[in-house]
Design a protein around this motif. Structure first.
Motif, PDB file in Angstrom:
ATOM      1  N   LYS A  31      63.362 -30.618 -22.367  1.00  0.00           N
ATOM      2  CA  LYS A  31      64.102 -31.695 -23.034  1.00  0.00           C
ATOM      3  C   LYS A  31      65.116 -32.331 -22.083  1.00  0.00           C
ATOM      4  CE  LYS A  31      63.758 -29.755 -27.666  1.00  0.00           C
ATOM      5  NZ  LYS A  31      64.479 -29.091 -28.768  1.00  0.00           N
ATOM      6  N   LEU A  32      65.848 -31.512 -21.346  1.00  0.00           N
ATOM      7  CA  LEU A  32      66.827 -32.029 -20.393  1.00  0.00           C
ATOM      8  C   LEU A  32      66.132 -32.824 -19.297  1.00  0.00           C
ATOM      9  CD1 LEU A  32      69.701 -32.274 -19.340  1.00  0.00           C
ATOM     10  CD2 LEU A  32      69.402 -30.046 -18.226  1.00  0.00           C
ATOM     11  N   GLU A  34      63.313 -34.423 -19.476  1.00  0.00           N
ATOM     12  CA  GLU A  34      62.876 -35.700 -20.047  1.00  0.00           C
ATOM     13  C   GLU A  34      64.050 -36.674 -20.160  1.00  0.00           C
ATOM     14  OE1 GLU A  34      60.277 -37.372 -23.819  1.00  0.00           O
ATOM     15  OE2 GLU A  34      61.056 -35.326 -23.882  1.00  0.00           O
ATOM     16  N   THR A  35      65.189 -36.168 -20.618  1.00  0.00           N
ATOM     17  CA  THR A  35      66.390 -36.999 -20.741  1.00  0.00           C
ATOM     18  C   THR A  35      66.829 -37.541 -19.380  1.00  0.00           C
ATOM     19  OG1 THR A  35      67.136 -35.751 -22.668  1.00  0.00           O
ATOM     20  CG2 THR A  35      68.817 -36.994 -21.463  1.00  0.00           C
ATOM     21  N   LEU A  36      66.682 -36.729 -18.336  1.00  0.00           N
ATOM     22  CA  LEU A  36      67.073 -37.151 -16.985  1.00  0.00           C
ATOM     23  C   LEU A  36      66.024 -38.033 -16.316  1.00  0.00           C
ATOM     24  CD1 LEU A  36      68.615 -33.791 -15.739  1.00  0.00           C
ATOM     25  CD2 LEU A  36      69.847 -35.889 -16.346  1.00  0.00           C
ATOM     26  N   THR A  40      57.669 -35.325 -16.693  1.00  0.00           N
ATOM     27  CA  THR A  40      57.471 -34.279 -17.693  1.00  0.00           C
ATOM     28  C   THR A  40      56.214 -33.455 -17.430  1.00  0.00           C
ATOM     29  OG1 THR A  40      56.461 -35.898 -19.182  1.00  0.00           O
ATOM     30  CG2 THR A  40      58.778 -35.412 -19.523  1.00  0.00           C
TER      31      THR A  40
END
Length: 64
Positions: A31-32, A34-36, A40
């Motif tokens: 998740k982190l 992907e956020t950054l 993926t």
């Protein structure tokens, strides 16, 4: 790490290391990542290996 994706996986390990107790938080790392904006698909390949390394490190500490 010899690639951008390898560096990104290492970066996630470093960022999440304060939260690791006995097990690497793969879901949170994905998740982190992907956020950054990290790749993926590459993280899905690298992070389970990171988790294995963390688990083996803890096992080694327990045995010594």
């Amino acid at each position: 790490m010899q690639s951008l994706e390898g560096w990104q996986a290492w970066d996630l390990l470093i960022k999440l290391s304060p939260t690791i107790e006995r097990k690497f938080p793969v879901t949170e790392a994905l998740k982190l990542g992907e956020t950054l904006g990290y790749d993926t698909q590459a993280m899905a390949e690298f992070l389970p290996e990171v988790a294995l390394g963390v688990a083996l490190g803890f096992k080694d500490l327990e045995q010594n």
